[in-house]
Design an enzyme around this catalytic site. Sequence first.
Site: not given
Length: 543
Positions: A95, A148, A166, A237-238, A260-261, A399
């Site tokens: 991760y 992203r 994840k 996600e992302d 989640d973000d 991150n």
Amino acid sequence: MSKKNPVGFDVLNNPKLNKGSAFSEAERDKYGLRGLLPAGASNQASQIQRALESMRRKAYDIERYIFLFALQGRNERLYYQLLIEHINELMPIIYTPTVGQACLEYAHIFREPRGFYITPADRGHMHEILCNWPEKDVRMIVVTDGQRILGLGDLGANGMGIPIGKLALYTAGAGIYPEQCLPVMLDVGTNNQELRNDPLYLGVKQARLTGAEYTELVEEFVTTVQDIFPKAVIQFEDFLTPNAYALLNTYRDRVLCFNDDIQGTAAMVLAGIYSSIRISGHEFTGLRIMFLGAGSAATGMANLIHKAFCDAGLSNDAALSQLWFVDENGLVIKSRQELAEHILPYAKDQPAMSFVEAIKLYKPQLLIGATGVQGTFTEAAVRLMADINERPAIFALSNPSSHAECTAQQAYDWTGGRVIFASGSPSEDVSYEGKTFQPGQGNNAYIFPGVGLGAIACETSRITDEMFLAAAAALAGMVKQEQLEQGVIYPPLQDIRAISLVIAVAVAEKAYEQNLAQKPHPKDQSKSDLQKSIKRLMYDPRY
Ligand code: NAD
């Protein structure tokens, strides 16, 4: 076709069945493995030892990533048990931060396919292709379009490393069965010209799909999932921030999903805030919080904090007045042109000012960074926080580590060791004037596994903000006094399965309270309590 029990290499080449050198004498007879394995039988503990030795011998983390990826494809139970027992050492590899590098290089380190790829050419055929997935009881889907990836930008199909990583954490951290997990890449092209020029790039080599074509493809994916895997949670996600909000707003009341973000990160941060005020002694409802970065992560946090403020008794306006946003153009103010919709409630009726000027004027007790840009918590800003506050709280959450707003060492140095600190990726221990500090990792990995487990366990039909508030409180409740005394605001990651279980119970309880759970409460069925029944659902990879 007759279904014969697999034997010989069909067993050894099946990651779910394979135990490698740990097959017992009796199993070697049963599965026709005589001669295919060395004589000396191992057990899982010695295999873990061997795997660790091999992995640690590698010179680079990216090599360790490749090693672990291969192990997952060879012997699933060994991979997950290894992760569970050594989560502190391995999470930074599977991760963030190493997964970031893996995504950058994905097309170059690719060895075997994993996960599910959907392209624009699949429009109109989604049902047909999703039926190719061999597992039929999928419960957890992590889907990205790779636009992203962490703070690294548009990595197109290379972003597949994120859903895979994840979901490995869903399994290791919360015991979701590997066969119930489905990583999905919506490969709608990439605007990253460098990738499109790379002859080894494995994604669709065209500009990203946008507008109606994009939303229709996502819609077909979501509705087909409802059809084929009706009990699956979809975790977005992302995605790029405007898409992230648009998809969440389109689907949150219609299907079982979350982002989640936006939401997971928010719960993790709220838990960190609850812990930090146990150290600083501030009143929760009196907190002044300044965000650097006004994207999906930061505004998601603000939305949940705002809700928690209101639940704690503040009015809507009072809650808004204690949250400030700053981005690369300074304080987010109403007079600025073209503010995105998600930031509008937080825009202030104030003149323009810089980050440092805003800190001086509003005197926040907590700074939260979600910019994706290294070094944006400058020495001047951090020193000012230390002048204003006895115990300044600074969360540098971007991150991977190379994109963090400041390092842990800088935060301790510039605040005279008084900072309450968290970083998005793990940090090395920090020394300050002879004292050693262990900076906490503020990562949504504390939250999403437990939320997923709770949602699956009670078969909730929706995932609500109230569930994230419950998850935040549950996580904060796991932090012990002695950890707080060392300035640590999250429980040890090593306890992730226990943490996930506690969060899962809190989420499921909330689902029952909100009448969203579709599975009868275990109290009605078997008198066992919810915690026991959820614990029983957790995958245990020990042989
Ligand atoms: P985003 O692109 O939506 O938002 C980034 C924001 O930062 C934008 O508002 C942008 O205007 C602002 N910004 C850019 N450069 C800046 C600068 N020099 N100074 C001030 N502001 C600047 O991205 P996002 O989804 O909000 O994610 C941001 C970061 O948060 C990423 O690095 C991501 O990895 C990290 N993140 C961490 C976690 C975690 O669990 N720790 C979770 C989610 C996101």
